[in-house]
Design a protein around this motif. Structure first.
Motif, short mmCIF file in Angstrom:
data_model
loop_
_atom_site.label_atom_id
_atom_site.label_comp_id
_atom_site.label_asym_id
_atom_site.label_seq_id
_atom_site.Cartn_x
_atom_site.Cartn_y
_atom_site.Cartn_z
N VAL A 163 0.94 -1.12 0.02
CA VAL A 163 0.07 0.00 0.03
C VAL A 163 0.98 1.09 -0.10
CG1 VAL A 163 -1.64 1.26 1.23
CG2 VAL A 163 -1.72 -1.24 1.28
N LYS A 164 0.71 2.01 -1.16
CA LYS A 164 1.62 3.35 -1.22
C LYS A 164 3.30 2.77 -1.20
CE LYS A 164 -1.58 6.60 -0.09
NZ LYS A 164 -1.95 7.78 0.52
N GLY A 165 3.52 1.65 -1.75
CA GLY A 165 4.61 1.01 -1.65
C GLY A 165 5.40 0.33 -0.45
N SER B 189 -6.23 -6.93 -11.80
CA SER B 189 -5.05 -6.46 -11.04
C SER B 189 -4.98 -4.87 -11.05
CB SER B 189 -3.62 -7.15 -11.62
OG SER B 189 -2.67 -6.70 -10.50
N PHE B 190 -4.56 -4.20 -9.59
CA PHE B 190 -4.21 -2.91 -9.61
C PHE B 190 -3.12 -2.53 -8.92
CE2 PHE B 190 -7.21 -4.32 -6.54
CZ PHE B 190 -7.07 -3.52 -5.32
N ALA B 191 -2.64 -1.55 -8.83
CA ALA B 191 -1.51 -1.09 -7.87
C ALA B 191 -2.14 -0.16 -6.95
CB ALA B 191 -0.35 -0.49 -8.47
N LEU B 192 -1.67 -0.08 -5.64
CA LEU B 192 -1.84 0.92 -4.52
C LEU B 192 -0.69 1.75 -4.58
CD1 LEU B 192 -4.09 -1.22 -2.27
CD2 LEU B 192 -4.94 0.42 -3.80
#
Length: 69
Positions: A36-38, A66-69
């Motif tokens: 989450v936020k890297g 799929s998604f990135a946070l």
């Protein structure tokens, strides 16, 4: 006809497991900690990890991919 209860489990993208410092939320497809936020989501309290798993799975279901946070 698919069982709704089982299909939800099969679609689960994130899950949690115990680690030496608490609980890790991880991506079931890659077996890597969720970020989450890297920030890797490791060493969490059980309740926080459980809440995060629910949230990430709802977001993944809404996104449909799929998604990135």
């Amino acid at each position: 006809m698919p069982d709704a209860a089982n299909s939800n489990v099969e679609a689960q993208t994130f899950d949690m497991r115990e680690d030496p410092e608490g609980w890790t939320v991880y991506d079931t497809r890659t077996d890597e900690p969720a970020r989450v936020k890297g920030v890797p989501q490791i060493g969490l309290e059980m309740e926080k990890a459980d809440d995060l798993v629910d949230l990430l799975n709802r977001l993944a279901q809404r996104a449909g991919e799929s998604f990135a946070l």
